[in-house]
Design an enzyme around this catalytic site. Structure first.
Site, PDB file in Angstrom:
ATOM      1  CE  LYS A 113     -34.332 -14.539 -68.640  1.00  0.00           C
ATOM      2  NZ  LYS A 113     -33.067 -15.266 -68.865  1.00  0.00           N
TER       3      LYS A 113
HETATM    4  N1  GLU Z   1     -31.101 -16.168 -66.054  1.00  0.00           N
HETATM    5  C1  GLU Z   1     -30.046 -17.074 -66.413  1.00  0.00           C
HETATM    6  C2  GLU Z   1     -29.945 -17.190 -67.923  1.00  0.00           C
HETATM    7  O1  GLU Z   1     -30.376 -16.337 -68.643  1.00  0.00           O
HETATM    8  C3  GLU Z   1     -30.159 -18.394 -65.707  1.00  0.00           C
HETATM    9  C4  GLU Z   1     -31.330 -19.237 -66.028  1.00  0.00           C
HETATM   10  C5  GLU Z   1     -31.451 -20.468 -65.164  1.00  0.00           C
HETATM   11  O2  GLU Z   1     -30.526 -20.782 -64.426  1.00  0.00           O
HETATM   12  O3  GLU Z   1     -32.509 -21.093 -65.235  1.00  0.00           O
HETATM   13  O4  GLU Z   1     -29.371 -18.112 -68.438  1.00  0.00           O
END
Ligand code: GLU
Length: 425
Positions: A115
Site C-alpha cells: 500500500k
Molecule cells: N485500493 C483497493 C483496495 O484496497 C484496490 C487495490 C488494487 O486494486 O490493487 O483493495
C-alpha cells in the site's frame, strides 16, 4: 475476545495497525501458527518513506511525505492502492498493506500485499500540482515498483488519471511503455473493462451471497450505505437495480434517508451537477452518525477506517454488516457486534472485487489481449462467490466468526507458500 474494551484507549482502538495485529494474532493462535512464520508474517517486509519537493502553482516549492509499504511478496508481486489524504500515517499504510496480503490470499490471486500514501490535501491542490506530486512520488519509489515487483492501484482520493501519470512516469524511465506497472488505468491505455465498478460490484455479490446463506429476501431488503465515493455509489446503484432498497446514504458532510428507498440514478445525477449529495430532493436530510444506527437489514461502511467503534457498535440495528471500506470496524467493535450476533462480511473478502479485477487488468496487459466486460464481471463474481463459500465453511468448521475465518484462511495460504519456498534466513 480480541482486546478487552476496558484495557484500551480510543487512540489505540482506532490505530489501524493495532486493529490488524489484534486479528492477526487471534487467527494465528487459532491456527497454531509456527513461531517462525508468526514472526515473518507479523512484520512488513519493506517500508519506504520519501520526502520530496513539488513546485506549487505559485512558484514556491513544498516538501511532501510519501510511503510505500510492502507487507509480503511471498505469493507474488506486492499489490495495493495509493491514497492521498492529509492524515495518512505509516501505521495506517502498514495496516492497509497487510490487509492487501490477506485480501489477495482470501480470493487466492497471485499477489502479495502493499500500500502507498502521500500526506497531502488533494481537495486543495490543482490538477497540475497533483500531476507533479504524483510523478515525483513515483520517481522516488521507482526502484521498488514494477509488474513483477509491486503494482499500485487507486485508493482513497486517487483515480484513473493518477494511475495514467504513474504509468507514464515509470514508462519514461524504462524507455518504453509498461502498462502492467499499475492497475485501475483509463481503458485506452491498458485499463480493464469493469475495473472502476468492480469493488462496488463485489460488495453486491457478497450481499447477495449473504442473503442466500441467511435465507433473507433481496427484494425490499433495507440497506444503509456509508460513503458515496467510488465503492459506495457503485454498490448503491447496482444493489438498487438488483431489488435492494437503499434507505440511507451517509456521507462525511451529512446524510440522506428515505424509508421508501432513494433513487440512486437520480442521486448520482444530482451529485454530478452539485458535487454534493446534500439538498437532494428525493430524501430527507439525516445526520450520518444517526444513519449508521438506524433500522435496516444491511449496513455497508464504504468509506474509510474506524466508522464502527466501541462508541456506536452497541446501537447498530443492522443484521448484516458488509465492509466495502478497508478497516471500517475496530477490533473492540467486532466483539460487540459478535455478541449481538450480527453477521459480518469482513473487508478482506467484501471489498476484494477491486483487486480481483486489478488482477485481470494485469493479466490482460501482460497478454496484450483485452476481455469483454461481461467476462471480467462474471469471472470476478465467481471468484468472490467461491471465496464467500470458503470463508463461511471455514467459520463453521472452526467455530469462529467470518472475519477470523477469513484471516485464518488467508494466513494459512500465505504460510503454506512460505513453507514450500523456505525461509532464506
Ligand atoms: N485500493 C483497493 C483496495 O484496497 C484496490 C487495490 C488494487 O486494486 O490493487 O483493495
Amino acid at each position: 475476545m480480541l482486546i478487552a474494551t476496558s484495557a484500551i484507549t480510543l487512540d489505540r482502538e482506532i490505530n489501524p495497525w493495532e486493529a490488524q495485529s489484534a486479528r492477526f494474532e487471534f487467527a494465528a493462535r487459532k491456527l497454531n501458527l509456527d513461531e517462525n512464520l508468526w514472526k515473518v508474517l507479523s512484520t512488513p517486509s519493506r517500508e519506504i518513506i520519501v520526502h520530496f519537493p513539488v513546485t506549487l502553482d505559485n512558484g514556491k516549492i513544498e516538501m511532501f511525505t510519501g510511503f510505500r509499504v510492502q507487507h509480503s511478496i511471498a505469493r507474488g508481486p506486492g499489490k495495493g492502492g495509493i491514497r492521498y489524504a492529509p492524515d495518512v500515517t505509516l501505521d495506517e499504510v502498514r495496516a492497509l498493506a497487510s490487509w492487501m496480503t490477506w485480501k489477495c490470499a482470501v480470493v487466492n490471486i497471485p499477489f502479495g500485499g502493499a500500500k502507498g500514501g502521500v500526506i497531502c490535501d488533494p481537495k486543495k491542490m490543482s490538477r497540475g500540482e497533483l500531476e507533479r506530486m504524483t510523478r515525483r512520488y513515483t520517481s522516488e519509489i521507482i526502484d521498488f515498483i514494477g509488474p513483477e515487483k509491486d503494482v499500485p492501484a487507486p485508493d482513497m482520493n486517487t483515480n484513473e488519471q493518477t494511475m495514467a501519470w504513474i504509468m507514464d512516469t515509470y514508462s519514461m524511465h524504462q524507455g518504453h511503455t509498461v502498462t502492467s506497472v499499475v492497475t485501475g488505468k483509463p481503458l485506452n491505455i491498458g485499463g480493464s473493462r469493469g475495473r472502476t465498478e468492480a469493488t462496488g460490484r463485489g460488495v453486491q455479490a457478497i450481499c447477495d451471497e449473504s442473503m442466500r446463506y441467511l435465507k433473507m429476501n433481496i427484494d425490499g431488503c433495507r440497506v444503509v450505505i456509508q460513503g458515496f465515493g467510488n465503492v459506495g455509489s457503485n454498490a448503491a446503484r447496482l444493489m438498487m437495480e438488483r431489488g435492494y432498497k437503499i434507505v440511507g446514504i451517509a456521507e462525511f458532510e451529512g446524510g440522506l434517508s428515505n424509508p421508501k428507498g432513494i433513487d440512486i440514478h437520480q442521486l448520482l445525477d444530482y451529485k454530478r451537477r452539485n458535487n454534493t449529495i446534500l439538498g437532494f430532493g428525493g430524501a430527507e436530510a439525516m445526520p450520518s452518525d444517526e444513519l449508521l444506527v438506524s433500522e435496516c437489514e444491511i449496513l455497508i461502511p464504504a468509506a474509510r477506517e474506524n466508522v464502527i467503534t466501541s462508541r456506536n457498535a452497541g446501537q447498530i440495528k443492522a443484521k448484516v454488516v458488509v465492509e466495502g471500506a478497508n478497516g471500517p470496524t475496530t477490533a473492540v467493535a467486532d466483539d460487540i457486534l459478535a455478541e449481538k450476533r450480527i453477521f459480518i462480511m469482513p473487508d478482506i473478502l467484501a471489498n476484494a472485487g477491486g483487486v480481483t479485477a486489478s488482477y485481470f487488468e494485469w493479466v490482460q496487459d501482460r497478454q496484450g489481449y483485452f476481455w469483454k466486460e461481461a467476462d471480467v464481471n462474471e469471472r470476478m463474481e465467481s471468484i468472490l462467490r467461491d471465496s464467500f463459500d470458503d470463508v463461511v465453511r471455514y467459520s463453521e468448521a472452526h467455530n469462529v466468526n467470518n472475519r477470523i475465518a477469513a484471516y485464518m484462511l488467508a494466513i494459512d495460504r500465505v504460510a503454506q507458500t512460505i513453507r514450500q519456498r523456505g525461509i532464506y534466513a
